[in-house]
Design an enzyme around this catalytic site. Structure first.
Site, PDB file in Angstrom:
ATOM      1  N   ARG A 114       0.760  -1.182   0.047  1.00  0.00           N
ATOM      2  CA  ARG A 114      -0.066   0.080  -0.183  1.00  0.00           C
ATOM      3  C   ARG A 114       0.790   1.178  -0.105  1.00  0.00           C
ATOM      4  O   ARG A 114       0.389   2.158  -0.618  1.00  0.00           O
ATOM      5  CB  ARG A 114      -0.787  -0.033   1.183  1.00  0.00           C
ATOM      6  CG  ARG A 114      -1.996   1.232   1.355  1.00  0.00           C
ATOM      7  CD  ARG A 114      -2.837   0.958   2.446  1.00  0.00           C
ATOM      8  NE  ARG A 114      -3.600   2.164   3.025  1.00  0.00           N
ATOM      9  CZ  ARG A 114      -4.759   2.573   2.423  1.00  0.00           C
ATOM     10  NH1 ARG A 114      -5.467   1.788   1.597  1.00  0.00           N
ATOM     11  NH2 ARG A 114      -5.314   3.619   2.799  1.00  0.00           N
ATOM     12  N   ILE A 155      -6.878   8.202  -1.273  1.00  0.00           N
ATOM     13  CA  ILE A 155      -6.828   6.551  -1.221  1.00  0.00           C
ATOM     14  C   ILE A 155      -7.564   6.329  -0.197  1.00  0.00           C
ATOM     15  O   ILE A 155      -7.389   6.885   1.099  1.00  0.00           O
ATOM     16  CB  ILE A 155      -5.543   6.297  -1.231  1.00  0.00           C
ATOM     17  CG1 ILE A 155      -5.243   4.535  -1.159  1.00  0.00           C
ATOM     18  CG2 ILE A 155      -4.636   6.475   0.140  1.00  0.00           C
ATOM     19  CD1 ILE A 155      -3.780   4.047  -1.008  1.00  0.00           C
ATOM     20  N   SER A 156      -8.747   5.227  -0.344  1.00  0.00           N
ATOM     21  CA  SER A 156      -9.735   4.974   0.652  1.00  0.00           C
ATOM     22  C   SER A 156      -8.949   4.054   1.788  1.00  0.00           C
ATOM     23  O   SER A 156      -7.719   3.553   1.574  1.00  0.00           O
ATOM     24  CB  SER A 156     -10.706   4.109   0.361  1.00  0.00           C
ATOM     25  OG  SER A 156     -11.494   5.057  -0.526  1.00  0.00           O
ATOM     26  N   GLN A 157      -9.426   4.243   3.130  1.00  0.00           N
ATOM     27  CA  GLN A 157      -8.799   3.509   4.028  1.00  0.00           C
ATOM     28  C   GLN A 157      -8.919   1.871   4.030  1.00  0.00           C
ATOM     29  O   GLN A 157      -9.828   1.447   3.091  1.00  0.00           O
ATOM     30  CB  GLN A 157      -9.726   3.655   5.634  1.00  0.00           C
ATOM     31  CG  GLN A 157     -11.169   3.145   5.701  1.00  0.00           C
ATOM     32  CD  GLN A 157     -11.866   3.713   6.675  1.00  0.00           C
ATOM     33  OE1 GLN A 157     -12.479   4.489   6.596  1.00  0.00           O
ATOM     34  NE2 GLN A 157     -11.620   2.981   7.860  1.00  0.00           N
TER      35      GLN A 157
END
Length: 204
Positions: A25, A51-53
Site C-alpha cells: 500500500r 486513497i480509501s482506508q
C-alpha cells in the site's frame, strides 16, 4: 492492518486478506506520507482525491464476490491501489480515471509491481468503457447521486456492481445485482467518498 482493521471488523475472506497483505500500500502514496500508509484512515493523493482506508477497500472488494475469473471495470483509478488489489483476485481489471496525472503515477506502480492484468485509460468514468463491455463486475470508487445508466447497461447478466450512492457529504454503499434482466439493490453501510464527476455523476 490485517488483524486490527480487517479481521476485527468481520473481513474474513482469505483471498481478500491475502491480497491486502501482499499489495504494498505504501507505494501508492507520496513518499512524505508513506509512514501513514497502513493507518485506519484515507490519505490524500493529490488533485483533491484520496486513497480509501484499508477497511473500505476490503469491504468493497468482498462485496464484489470474486472467484478469480472475472473481468472487472473500475471507475476511479485514483492512486491505483484498489485496482492492484482487484488484479490479485480476478482475471483482468479495466480502470478509468478522469485525472491524467493520477493515471500516470498509477501506471508506474503497476509496472514496477508487474501487475500486467490492469488496463487503464483517461476518460469520463460515468460512461464506462463500452468497447470492452460487458463486465462481470463493476466497482465505482467515488460517490454519485445515482448509479449511472451506462454502467448498468455494461454490466453482464448475471453481474454485480458496487458503488457509494447519495449526497456529496455521505453515501450508502450499494450492491447492485443483475440477474435474468432484473436489478436488485442491497445497502451495506454509510461511507464517505470524493465526488463522482461526469456526465452521469456530479457536475465538475
Amino acid at each position: 492492518m490485517i488483524e486490527e482493521q480487517l479481521v476485527a471488523r468481520g473481513i474474513n475472506d482469505q483471498r481478500v486478506l491475502e491480497a491486502m497483505r501482499t499489495v504494498p500500500r505504501h507505494l501508492f502514496v507520496e513518499d512524505a506520507i508513506q509512514s501513514h500508509a497502513y493507518g485506519d484512515f484515507p490519505l490524500p493523493i493529490g488533485n483533491g482525491q484520496t486513497i480509501s482506508q484499508p477497511y473500505v477497500v476490503a469491504l468493497m472488494t468482498l462485496a464484489l464476490d470474486l472467484n478469480g475469473s472475472e473481468k472487472i471495470l473500475e471507475i476511479g483509478t485514483g492512486s491505483g491501489y484498489h485496482a492492484a488489489i482487484l488484479s490479485r483476485l480476478c482475471s483482468k481489471v479495466f480502470t478509468v480515471e478522469r485525472i491524467d496525472g493520477l493515471v500516470g503515477r498509477a501506471r508506474k506502480v503497476f509496472d514496477r509491481l508487474r501487475y500486467h492484468n490492469i488496463v487503464s485509460r483517461i476518460d469520463d468514468g460515468t460512461v464506462g468503457w463500452p468497447a470492452e463491455a460487458p463486465f462481470d463486475r463493476i466497482i465505482v470508487t467515488a460517490g454519485g447521486p445515482r448509479i449511472p445508466e451506462p454502467l448498468i447497461a455494461q454490466l453482464a447478466d448475471p453481474g454485480r456492481l458496487v458503488m457509494p450512492v447519495g449526497g456529496q457529504d455521505v453515501q450508502e454503499l450499494q450492491v447492485v445485482d443483475k440477474k435474468d434482466g432484473e436489478i436488485s439493490v442491497t445497502t451495506l453501510e454509510q461511507v464517505r467518498f470524493v465526488d463522482l464527476i461526469g456526465a452521469h455523476g456530479w457536475p465538475n
